[in-house]
Write a protein that holds these residues in place. Sequence first.
Motif, short mmCIF file in Angstrom:
data_model
loop_
_atom_site.label_atom_id
_atom_site.label_comp_id
_atom_site.label_asym_id
_atom_site.label_seq_id
_atom_site.Cartn_x
_atom_site.Cartn_y
_atom_site.Cartn_z
N ALA A 227 20.87 16.25 0.60
CA ALA A 227 21.75 15.16 1.05
C ALA A 227 21.12 14.41 2.23
N GLU A 228 20.52 15.14 3.17
CA GLU A 228 19.89 14.48 4.31
C GLU A 228 18.71 13.62 3.87
N MET A 229 17.92 14.12 2.93
CA MET A 229 16.80 13.32 2.43
C MET A 229 17.30 12.05 1.75
N ALA A 230 18.37 12.18 0.97
CA ALA A 230 18.93 11.01 0.28
C ALA A 230 19.49 10.01 1.30
N LEU A 231 20.19 10.51 2.31
CA LEU A 231 20.74 9.61 3.34
C LEU A 231 19.63 8.96 4.15
N GLY A 232 18.63 9.74 4.51
CA GLY A 232 17.51 9.19 5.26
C GLY A 232 16.79 8.11 4.48
N GLY A 233 16.53 8.39 3.21
CA GLY A 233 15.89 7.39 2.35
C GLY A 233 16.76 6.15 2.20
N SER A 234 18.05 6.35 2.09
CA SER A 234 18.97 5.21 1.96
C SER A 234 18.97 4.35 3.22
N LEU A 235 18.92 5.00 4.38
CA LEU A 235 18.86 4.23 5.63
C LEU A 235 17.55 3.45 5.71
N LEU A 236 16.47 4.04 5.24
CA LEU A 236 15.17 3.36 5.28
C LEU A 236 15.11 2.18 4.32
N LEU A 237 15.77 2.30 3.17
CA LEU A 237 15.63 1.31 2.11
C LEU A 237 16.81 0.35 1.96
N ALA A 238 17.89 0.59 2.67
CA ALA A 238 19.10 -0.22 2.49
C ALA A 238 18.85 -1.69 2.83
N ASN A 239 19.34 -2.55 1.94
CA ASN A 239 19.26 -3.99 2.24
C ASN A 239 20.43 -4.39 3.13
N ASP A 240 20.41 -5.62 3.58
CA ASP A 240 21.45 -6.08 4.50
C ASP A 240 22.85 -5.87 3.95
N LYS A 241 23.00 -6.04 2.64
CA LYS A 241 24.31 -5.92 2.01
C LYS A 241 24.85 -4.49 2.05
N ASN A 242 23.96 -3.50 1.94
CA ASN A 242 24.40 -2.11 1.81
C ASN A 242 24.27 -1.28 3.09
N GLN A 243 23.67 -1.82 4.12
CA GLN A 243 23.43 -1.05 5.34
C GLN A 243 24.70 -0.47 5.94
N GLU A 244 25.71 -1.28 6.03
CA GLU A 244 26.94 -0.83 6.69
C GLU A 244 27.56 0.35 5.94
N LEU A 245 27.58 0.29 4.61
CA LEU A 245 28.11 1.39 3.82
C LEU A 245 27.28 2.65 4.02
N VAL A 246 25.97 2.52 3.99
CA VAL A 246 25.09 3.67 4.19
C VAL A 246 25.32 4.27 5.58
N GLY A 247 25.48 3.43 6.57
CA GLY A 247 25.75 3.91 7.93
C GLY A 247 27.05 4.70 8.00
N LYS A 248 28.07 4.22 7.31
CA LYS A 248 29.35 4.94 7.30
C LYS A 248 29.24 6.28 6.58
N VAL A 249 28.47 6.31 5.50
CA VAL A 249 28.26 7.57 4.79
C VAL A 249 27.49 8.55 5.68
N ALA A 250 26.45 8.07 6.37
CA ALA A 250 25.69 8.94 7.27
C ALA A 250 26.58 9.45 8.41
N ALA A 251 27.40 8.59 8.97
CA ALA A 251 28.31 9.02 10.05
C ALA A 251 29.30 10.07 9.53
N THR A 252 29.78 9.89 8.32
CA THR A 252 30.69 10.86 7.71
C THR A 252 29.98 12.20 7.52
N PHE A 253 28.73 12.13 7.07
CA PHE A 253 27.94 13.35 6.89
C PHE A 253 27.76 14.08 8.22
N PHE A 254 27.41 13.34 9.27
CA PHE A 254 27.24 13.97 10.59
C PHE A 254 28.54 14.62 11.06
N THR A 255 29.65 14.02 10.73
CA THR A 255 30.95 14.59 11.08
C THR A 255 31.23 15.84 10.25
#
Length: 129
Positions: free
Chosen positions: A55-83
């Motif tokens: 999951a961390e590798m997938a989230l990390g890769g998503s943060l690295l590759l997210a385009n402007d449209k998807n960044q905010e969603l990926v950030g929320k998913v990462a924040a949820t994961f950290f929680t």
Amino acid sequence: MNEKTAKKIARMTLGGTLFLAGLSHLTFARKDFRAQVPDWVPLEKDDTVVYSGIAEMALGGSLLLANDKNQELVGKVAATFFTAIFPGNISQYVNKRSAFGLDTDTKRLVRLFFQPALVYWALKSTDNV
């Protein structure tokens, strides 16, 4: 440096760090990560470490590759994961389990205060404001 560039650097740093942390779950730090899995998790500790590493590798890769449209969603998913993984840090403290150099109650307690910073980092580096 403008705000957009600063956010991109922060997002890329978090993404790379998260990807490498996930990789370490599967390789050299696997035993240490088992110390953070609470006893109440209904999976084998090693399986939990592997799944969270993936999951961390997938989230990390998503943060690295997210385009402007998807960044905010990926950030929320990462924040949820950290929680969601925060109980593991609490478990490490409560059960006095040493790992990652956290070999005293004080070090384990201080570690707990870094999790909100990760949540904030994930959200702030990916917002489009």
